[in-house]
Write a protein that holds these residues in place. Sequence first.
Motif, PDB file in Angstrom:
ATOM      1  N   ARG A 241      -2.690  -0.229   1.780  1.00  0.00           N
ATOM      2  CA  ARG A 241      -2.094   0.156   0.512  1.00  0.00           C
ATOM      3  C   ARG A 241      -2.001   1.675   0.464  1.00  0.00           C
ATOM      4  O   ARG A 241      -3.004   2.363   0.672  1.00  0.00           O
ATOM      5  N   ASN A 289       5.326   0.428   7.627  1.00  0.00           N
ATOM      6  CA  ASN A 289       4.300   1.420   7.950  1.00  0.00           C
ATOM      7  C   ASN A 289       4.528   2.720   7.207  1.00  0.00           C
ATOM      8  O   ASN A 289       5.603   2.983   6.685  1.00  0.00           O
ATOM      9  N   ARG A 374       9.674  -5.242  -5.267  1.00  0.00           N
ATOM     10  CA  ARG A 374       9.670  -3.995  -4.516  1.00  0.00           C
ATOM     11  C   ARG A 374      10.854  -3.972  -3.566  1.00  0.00           C
ATOM     12  O   ARG A 374      11.488  -4.988  -3.318  1.00  0.00           O
ATOM     13  N   ALA A 386      10.358   1.865   0.424  1.00  0.00           N
ATOM     14  CA  ALA A 386       9.619   0.662   0.034  1.00  0.00           C
ATOM     15  C   ALA A 386       9.096   0.719  -1.395  1.00  0.00           C
ATOM     16  O   ALA A 386       7.963   0.313  -1.678  1.00  0.00           O
TER      17      ALA A 386
HETATM   18  N1  MTE Z   1       5.898   3.054  -6.883  1.00  0.00           N
HETATM   19  C1  MTE Z   1       5.478   3.447  -5.659  1.00  0.00           C
HETATM   20  N2  MTE Z   1       6.005   2.851  -4.574  1.00  0.00           N
HETATM   21  C2  MTE Z   1       5.605   3.217  -3.334  1.00  0.00           C
HETATM   22  C3  MTE Z   1       4.654   4.253  -3.164  1.00  0.00           C
HETATM   23  C4  MTE Z   1       4.121   4.869  -4.325  1.00  0.00           C
HETATM   24  O1  MTE Z   1       3.287   5.787  -4.264  1.00  0.00           O
HETATM   25  N3  MTE Z   1       4.554   4.432  -5.565  1.00  0.00           N
HETATM   26  N4  MTE Z   1       4.258   4.607  -1.894  1.00  0.00           N
HETATM   27  C5  MTE Z   1       5.170   4.312  -0.801  1.00  0.00           C
HETATM   28  C6  MTE Z   1       4.558   4.492   0.486  1.00  0.00           C
HETATM   29  S1  MTE Z   1       4.262   6.093   0.967  1.00  0.00           S
HETATM   30  C7  MTE Z   1       4.306   3.450   1.332  1.00  0.00           C
HETATM   31  S2  MTE Z   1       3.819   3.725   2.905  1.00  0.00           S
HETATM   32  C8  MTE Z   1       4.470   2.063   0.879  1.00  0.00           C
HETATM   33  C9  MTE Z   1       3.178   1.293   1.074  1.00  0.00           C
HETATM   34  O2  MTE Z   1       3.313  -0.023   0.613  1.00  0.00           O
HETATM   35  P1  MTE Z   1       2.024  -0.947   0.509  1.00  0.00           P
HETATM   36  O3  MTE Z   1       1.027  -0.215  -0.336  1.00  0.00           O
HETATM   37  O4  MTE Z   1       2.477  -2.232  -0.073  1.00  0.00           O
HETATM   38  O5  MTE Z   1       1.513  -1.121   1.920  1.00  0.00           O
HETATM   39  O6  MTE Z   1       4.824   1.975  -0.488  1.00  0.00           O
HETATM   40  C10 MTE Z   1       5.775   2.917  -0.903  1.00  0.00           C
HETATM   41  N5  MTE Z   1       6.142   2.597  -2.242  1.00  0.00           N
END
Ligand code: MTE
Length: 547
Positions: A241, A289, A374, A386
Amino acid sequence: MTFTPAPPPTRAPDRTDRLLAALGGILAGCGGLAVAALVTVTVRPEAAPVVAVGGFVVDHTPAGVKEWAIRAFGESDKDVLQTGVLIVLAVLAAGLGVLALRHRALALAGVGALGLVGALAAVTRPDSESWTDVLPALAGAAASAAVLYLLTRRLVGPPTTTPARSRRRFLVAGAGTLVGAVGATFLARSAGGDRSANATASRNALRLPRPASPAPAVPAGAQLPVDGISPFVTPNRDFYRVDTALVVPRVDADSWTLRIHGLGVSRELTVTLRDLFRREVVERDLTLNCVSNEVGGPYIGNARWLGVRLADLLREAGVRPPSAGGPADQLVARSVDGMTIGSPVETVMDGRDALLAFGMNGEPLPFVHGFPVRMLVPGLYGYVSACKWISSLELTTFAAYDAYWVPRGWSAQAPVKTQSRIDTPKAYSEPRAGTVAVAGVAWAQHRGVSRVQVRVDDGPWQDAELGAQDSRDTWREWVYRWRAEPGRHTLTARATDGTGAVQTEQRAGTMPDGATGLHSVTVTVAAAQGGAPARGARPGPSSTGRR
Ligand SMILES: Nc1nc2c(c(=O)[nH]1)N[C@H]1C(S)=C(S)[C@@H](COP(=O)(O)O)O[C@H]1N2
Ligand SMILES: [Mo]
């Protein structure tokens, strides 16, 4: 002759008074935070002062410090941050307590200033939609000031009481404050749980639709039978995460909407989750990733996602990619917590399985992974593709708009770099001589992995066996059966992607667009038959006994 009373004896505060005053400051802080927590329940969890200030710190921390924090604290970075905010607050509160002994008005003004900082932080958060976000911090400061006033008044006055008696009265009041603060915090906790009950209930009640386009079964040989290798499909509870959210957003699926608007959108759309369920639902295995993953690092996972094709929705809104004359080259996803994530429109619409996902490994998205919906774009790092807890999609240009991470030093565009990781043997382990399975995962999403090689010390590159390829958007397992000789050895892996490009051994840090270099582990091979550990063994339970 008239009798005039002597002037009241004024007692100069001594060391004990100052210590008690510092304690009083901290108790006043606890009381303030407890009241803030209670008020937060009626506002929203993100308006809690420590959360808001923590969020401000996250947004304004230099990139280098942030990378260091992720390295040092991993996924507990958020707890460390909030603890840090609390420690700073405790030190300030203790100082204000001591100040209140002599300059009570000044100390109370200091408490007010802290309240203002919390209020400002809360109301200037990007996801703040209402002035009521100032209330928790202001109410907390008011409560804190009242407690500080009452406690210090007991400690220093009235001059007719003996020091012992004032201190006793102070301690009784202080203990009362503590009990009240703890009680209020518990009350706030349980009431806060109720507030997110709608979201939890909506997730529990959700029945995911069946995919019209299911993912093919994972090929039997994708998961190699090697101890210590990553599972081919990462279970949700083990999925990494990474996000900036100090409070995990809990969105009610029944009231969730997504708005698609902006440059070149001829038909603005707002869709609900039910609308998405009624579309053509697709299921895909995709590896995700993080750009902050160091070579050999843990921030990668592979899951089976359920969702709809993002490109279909964009087309319905009238969006054309730049190659078809569309004016927008950037798609900016915004989340309910104010995160912005920009992806190239061309990539999202080039035919790959860019998804708006609502299912992950057979269940609704977990809250931490973006419930209810998402975005995912195979081949791009998470920070440019993502978006979790997504709430809108805006078509714009890279020239006109920088998403969240871009002014913080990260590239606006970041395709995934080819990487391989050795899962087993672990660094500094002591495998026995003989055949040792050197194994791990390799990835180059949307290009696929065509080859993995392993090098022992400075020897030649040797081909590893590859697990079956699930899709070119997923990682691929590999194993090299090594005839390990006793002694200290360094194992290095490298992958070749589906275009024939070999993973570079040029080392680069994660900033600005992803780490490169080769993953190596050093192990010490012990002699085959239970003998003494080989020379150079790491000191440990097995070798210290012999020294
Ligand atoms: N709303 C939101 N979405 C986000 C982020 C975030 O900080 N806030 N981080 C991103 C980053 S840097 C990554 S690597 C991925 C990680 O997804 P996960 O936590 O489901 O593995 O989410 C992305 N989506
Ligand atoms: Mo990331």
